[in-house]
Scaffold this active site. Structure first.
Site, PDB file in Angstrom:
ATOM      1  N   LYS A   1       0.658  -1.247   0.091  1.00 52.45           N
ATOM      2  CA  LYS A   1       0.135   0.165  -0.232  1.00 52.45           C
ATOM      3  C   LYS A   1       0.824   1.254  -0.028  1.00 52.45           C
ATOM      4  CE  LYS A   1      -2.164   2.872   3.322  1.00 52.45           C
ATOM      5  NZ  LYS A   1      -1.610   3.301   4.529  1.00 52.45           N
ATOM      6  N   ASN A   2       1.868   1.288   0.910  1.00 55.45           N
ATOM      7  CA  ASN A   2       2.499   2.629   0.937  1.00 55.45           C
ATOM      8  C   ASN A   2       3.722   2.682  -0.048  1.00 55.45           C
ATOM      9  OD1 ASN A   2       1.142   3.273   3.034  1.00 55.45           O
ATOM     10  ND2 ASN A   2       2.493   2.795   4.866  1.00 55.45           N
TER      11      ASN A   2
ATOM     12  N   ARG B   1      -4.448  10.469   3.357  1.00 55.37           N
ATOM     13  CA  ARG B   1      -3.112  11.300   3.690  1.00 55.37           C
ATOM     14  C   ARG B   1      -2.315  11.456   2.271  1.00 55.37           C
ATOM     15  NH1 ARG B   1      -1.232  14.534   7.600  1.00 55.37           N
ATOM     16  NH2 ARG B   1       1.106  14.200   7.725  1.00 55.37           N
TER      17      ARG B   1
ATOM     18  N   CYS C   1      -4.713  12.865  11.496  1.00 58.25           N
ATOM     19  CA  CYS C   1      -4.387  13.118  12.939  1.00 58.25           C
ATOM     20  C   CYS C   1      -5.216  12.304  13.730  1.00 58.25           C
ATOM     21  CB  CYS C   1      -4.604  14.613  13.178  1.00 58.25           C
ATOM     22  SG  CYS C   1      -6.286  15.192  13.631  1.00 58.25           S
TER      23      CYS C   1
ATOM     24  N   ARG D   1      -0.192  15.762  12.661  1.00 57.12           N
ATOM     25  CA  ARG D   1       0.713  14.936  11.609  1.00 57.12           C
ATOM     26  C   ARG D   1       1.287  16.076  10.657  1.00 57.12           C
ATOM     27  NH1 ARG D   1      -1.497   9.460   9.035  1.00 57.12           N
ATOM     28  NH2 ARG D   1       0.586   9.414   8.380  1.00 57.12           N
ATOM     29  N   PRO D   2       2.338  16.698  10.741  1.00 53.02           N
ATOM     30  CA  PRO D   2       2.897  17.952  10.156  1.00 53.02           C
ATOM     31  C   PRO D   2       3.464  17.342   8.958  1.00 53.02           C
ATOM     32  CG  PRO D   2       4.340  17.467  12.026  1.00 53.02           C
ATOM     33  CD  PRO D   2       3.272  16.461  12.227  1.00 53.02           C
ATOM     34  N   ILE D   3       3.480  18.638   8.018  1.00 56.24           N
ATOM     35  CA  ILE D   3       4.295  18.228   6.600  1.00 56.24           C
ATOM     36  C   ILE D   3       5.295  19.253   6.563  1.00 56.24           C
ATOM     37  CG2 ILE D   3       2.471  16.815   5.468  1.00 56.24           C
ATOM     38  CD1 ILE D   3       1.701  19.669   3.868  1.00 56.24           C
ATOM     39  N   ASP D   4       5.832  19.848   7.575  1.00 51.40           N
ATOM     40  CA  ASP D   4       6.650  21.172   7.725  1.00 51.40           C
ATOM     41  C   ASP D   4       7.960  20.511   6.671  1.00 51.40           C
ATOM     42  OD1 ASP D   4       6.826  19.451  10.147  1.00 51.40           O
ATOM     43  OD2 ASP D   4       8.766  20.383  10.237  1.00 51.40           O
TER      44      ASP D   4
ATOM     45  N   ASP E   1       3.494   0.562  11.804  1.00 48.56           N
ATOM     46  CA  ASP E   1       2.706   0.299  11.295  1.00 48.56           C
ATOM     47  C   ASP E   1       2.117  -1.163  11.704  1.00 48.56           C
ATOM     48  OD1 ASP E   1       2.259   2.816  10.338  1.00 48.56           O
ATOM     49  OD2 ASP E   1       3.043   2.159   8.047  1.00 48.56           O
TER      50      ASP E   1
ATOM     51  N   ARG F   1      -9.098   0.289   3.383  1.00 47.26           N
ATOM     52  CA  ARG F   1      -8.150   1.208   2.948  1.00 47.26           C
ATOM     53  C   ARG F   1      -6.700   0.591   2.625  1.00 47.26           C
ATOM     54  NH1 ARG F   1      -6.917   5.691   6.369  1.00 47.26           N
ATOM     55  NH2 ARG F   1      -5.661   6.124   4.396  1.00 47.26           N
TER      56      ARG F   1
HETATM   57  C1  EPZ Z   1       4.159   7.150   6.280  1.00 42.76           C
HETATM   58  O1  EPZ Z   1       3.385   8.354   6.988  1.00 42.76           O
HETATM   59  C2  EPZ Z   1       3.028   6.106   6.311  1.00 42.76           C
HETATM   60  N1  EPZ Z   1       1.790   6.451   5.462  1.00 42.76           N
HETATM   61  C3  EPZ Z   1       2.516   5.737   7.478  1.00 42.76           C
HETATM   62  O2  EPZ Z   1       1.663   4.585   7.371  1.00 42.76           O
HETATM   63  C4  EPZ Z   1       3.454   5.126   8.587  1.00 42.76           C
HETATM   64  O3  EPZ Z   1       2.995   5.218   9.854  1.00 42.76           O
HETATM   65  C5  EPZ Z   1       4.797   6.317   8.509  1.00 42.76           C
HETATM   66  O4  EPZ Z   1       5.054   6.762   7.119  1.00 42.76           O
HETATM   67  C6  EPZ Z   1       5.778   5.880   9.259  1.00 42.76           C
HETATM   68  O5  EPZ Z   1       6.548   4.511   8.855  1.00 42.76           O
HETATM   69  C7  EPZ Z   1       2.001   6.567   4.067  1.00 42.76           C
HETATM   70  O6  EPZ Z   1       3.040   6.249   3.496  1.00 42.76           O
HETATM   71  C8  EPZ Z   1       0.915   6.941   3.290  1.00 42.76           C
HETATM   72  P1  EPZ Z   1       6.237  10.169   8.433  1.00 42.76           P
HETATM   73  P2  EPZ Z   1       4.069   9.799   6.982  1.00 42.76           P
HETATM   74  O7  EPZ Z   1       6.668  11.555   7.688  1.00 42.76           O
HETATM   75  O8  EPZ Z   1       4.822   9.645   5.695  1.00 42.76           O
HETATM   76  C9  EPZ Z   1       7.148  13.406  11.825  1.00 42.76           C
HETATM   77  C10 EPZ Z   1      -0.116   2.936   7.755  1.00 42.76           C
HETATM   78  O9  EPZ Z   1      -0.836   2.542   8.903  1.00 42.76           O
HETATM   79  N2  EPZ Z   1       7.028  14.379  10.594  1.00 42.76           N
HETATM   80  O10 EPZ Z   1       7.693   9.185   8.126  1.00 42.76           O
HETATM   81  O11 EPZ Z   1       3.134  10.730   7.019  1.00 42.76           O
HETATM   82  C11 EPZ Z   1       5.696  12.929  12.142  1.00 42.76           C
HETATM   83  O12 EPZ Z   1       4.918  13.649  13.078  1.00 42.76           O
HETATM   84  C12 EPZ Z   1       0.406   4.411   7.967  1.00 42.76           C
HETATM   85  O13 EPZ Z   1       0.089   2.406   6.606  1.00 42.76           O
HETATM   86  C13 EPZ Z   1       7.092  15.898  11.108  1.00 42.76           C
HETATM   87  O14 EPZ Z   1       7.549  16.320  12.316  1.00 42.76           O
HETATM   88  O15 EPZ Z   1       4.957   9.665   8.143  1.00 42.76           O
HETATM   89  C14 EPZ Z   1       6.104  11.508  12.636  1.00 42.76           C
HETATM   90  O16 EPZ Z   1       6.428  11.726  14.044  1.00 42.76           O
HETATM   91  C15 EPZ Z   1      -0.528   5.383   8.844  1.00 42.76           C
HETATM   92  N3  EPZ Z   1       7.218  16.698   9.869  1.00 42.76           N
HETATM   93  C16 EPZ Z   1       7.156  11.205  11.934  1.00 42.76           C
HETATM   94  O17 EPZ Z   1       8.016  12.462  11.421  1.00 42.76           O
HETATM   95  C17 EPZ Z   1       6.853  16.318   8.666  1.00 42.76           C
HETATM   96  O18 EPZ Z   1       7.015  17.070   7.754  1.00 42.76           O
HETATM   97  C18 EPZ Z   1       7.439  10.119  10.790  1.00 42.76           C
HETATM   98  O19 EPZ Z   1       6.299  10.488   9.713  1.00 42.76           O
HETATM   99  C19 EPZ Z   1       6.797  15.057   8.356  1.00 42.76           C
HETATM  100  C20 EPZ Z   1       6.622  13.961   9.445  1.00 42.76           C
END
Ligand code: EPZ
Length: 431
Positions: free
Chosen positions: A22-23, A93, A117, A123-126, A307, A399
């Site tokens: 999926k991811n 997302r 969230c 869940r920031p995207i900064d 996950d 999903r």
């Molecule tokens: C991906 O989410 C996956 N989703 C999530 O899968 C998974 O839990 C996660 O990666 C971690 O492996 C998809 O691929 C669509 P991250 P993503 O950016 O990319 C912080 C599932 O069940 N962060 O790696 O959104 C964030 O808050 C799911 O399949 C920032 O601070 O996760 C978190 O603590 C749900 N700023 C950490 O980094 C940012 O700009 C990791 O998040 C981005 C993230």
């Protein structure tokens, strides 16, 4: 609306074939926007996130044609708009990947803020935005994100990620594939789906090196061309079935996987007394004796995946002794614990740690899926529990898990999907 009814307490036996990841799929489908031609993508999982993303691509002017249920051709030669409608984008997302892909190909994107969230935290995207800005884009965030490359084309840049982020790594990779110059991502995520996206883009003519390490270099090219690519198998889907047999007992053959991707999960299940044998692209998973306690901390790959945290915590709730589970990626991912308590589990959540006192049995109950993996945990708990359980909000599970009810029935589970009259309360989407 549908719900699952599960008669628990039956060990699982048989074979399960794992679908495409999926991811990886939710990044590779938007990445097709970078290709001025036809991408044939094989091993696409049939899940609702994929359906939604393909619909979005069609709305942008792509032509989408299924060759088989798991193979699709996407032609993005005639994209008509870079504005993504809120209605669909808001549901998933992964719609944030549309920003990187549209910016990379057309130098502009307008996408509504991705939903999400309900892990309980923000869940920031900064870090995504930081990358786009470093590459010369102006980005305005509100209900929508408007992004535009100042000179119409992204420019290579060096980006150091403050946190290891899967989404930011992939999004920056997409924005950089057609950029002018070289982009370096430091402190990049290393998940198998990062490598899969890089391999997909490289097979369409991109020049990306180092994916799977913490430094990725993207040498911008002028154009990507048609090609074909097969998505890797889903590490988390495989891990979920392994956790299910760990909880219920029995023996299953998990087919069509990359065993190396499973090492972090296999090692922990073995510590818990589950026997696992690797044979080519399969794992034979057997649990006949008692489950033993262990401690787990989730970390970015190659650490234990967040996950799989809800699923493994569910298994640990049936292990002898006290286990500690620490969430190292998300601030809060334990909302499901309250549902497990209703089934007789003993779990105390203290900040990012869950203290799990193993119990002898779980008991069937009415529970809900709070999100995708929390939902998978409910299914595992219900399969292992004595008596009947009812799981609502199963749209979250669908999903990310292709045909989960049928796949479980094929290995002897007593689970059925039935219509339910009362719509479940609305939840925000994650994934
Ligand atoms: C991906 O989410 C996956 N989703 C999530 O899968 C998974 O839990 C996660 O990666 C971690 O492996 C998809 O691929 C669509 P991250 P993503 O950016 O990319 C912080 C599932 O069940 N962060 O790696 O959104 C964030 O808050 C799911 O399949 C920032 O601070 O996760 C978190 O603590 C749900 N700023 C950490 O980094 C940012 O700009 C990791 O998040 C981005 C993230």
């Amino acid at each position: 609306m549908t719900k699952y009814i599960v008669q628990g307490g039956h060990p699982l036996f048989g074979e399960v074939h794992i679908s495409g990841a999926k991811n990886a799929a939710v990044a590779i489908i938007p990445a097709a926007l970078l290709v001025d031609g036809v991408c044939r993508i094989e091993n696409i999982p049939q899940i609702s996130d994929v359906t939604a993303l393909l619909k979005i691509l069609e709305q942008l002017g792509a032509s989408v044609r299924f060759l088989t249920t798991s193979s699709v051709e996407i032609d993005c030669s005639h994209i008509t708009t870079t504005q993504v409608s809120q209605e669909l984008a808001h549901k998933i997302r992964a719609s944030y990947y549309l920003i990187g892909a549209l910016l990379g190909r057309f130098g502009e994107a307008q996408v509504s803020m991705p939903g999400g969230c309900n892990f309980g935290g923000v869940r920031p995207i900064d870090q995504h935005v930081k990358g786009f800005v470093a590459m010369g884009a102006e980005v305005h965030e509100g209900d929508y994100i408007f992004a535009r490359a100042k000179d119409g084309r992204m420019k290579g840049a060096s980006v150091y990620l403050d946190v290891v982020s899967v989404g930011a790594t992939m999004n920056i990779m997409m924005a950089a594939a057609l950029a002018d110059g070289v982009t370096t991502i430091e402190n990049a995520a290393k998940e198998p789906h990062i490598v899969d996206l890089a391999n997909f883009l490289n097979s369409m003519g991109a020049d990306i090196k180092g994916a799977g390490t913490d430094t990725i270099r993207i040498y911008g090219v002028d154009q990507l061309h048609s090609g074909s690519y097969a998505i890797i198998p889903d590490q988390i889907e495989a891990g979920t079935y392994m956790a299910a047999v760990a909880a219920t007992g029995g023996q299953i053959l998990v087919r069509g996987i990359i065993p190396k991707h499973m090492d972090c999960i296999t090692a922990k299940l073995q510590e818990m007394g589950v026997e696992i044998e690797e044979q080519d692209d399969t794992l034979l998973v057997r649990r006949s004796g008692k489950l033993m306690r262990t401690n787990i901390k989730t970390l970015p790959y190659p650490g234990f995946p967040t996950d799989m945290q809800p699923q493994i915590t569910t298994v640990l709730s049936l292990a002898e002794g006290t286990s500690m589970v620490t969430e190292g990626v998300w601030d809060n991912r334990y909302r499901y614990a309250g549902e497990l308590l209703r089934m007789g589990a003993q779990i105390r959540v203290e900040g990012r740690t869950a203290v799990v006192e193993g119990v002898k049995k779980l008991t069937g109950a009415s529970v809900q899926a709070y999100d995708l993996r929390a939902g998978a945990a409910m299914v595992i708990a219900a399969l292992a529990a004595e008596g009947t359980s009812e799981i609502t909000n199963v749209q979250y599970i669908e999903r990310g898990y292709e045909d989960i009810v049928q796949k479980l029935c094929d290995i002897g589970a007593r689970i059925e999907c039935v219509e339910c009259e009362e719509p479940a309360p609305p939840q925000r989407q994650i994934g």
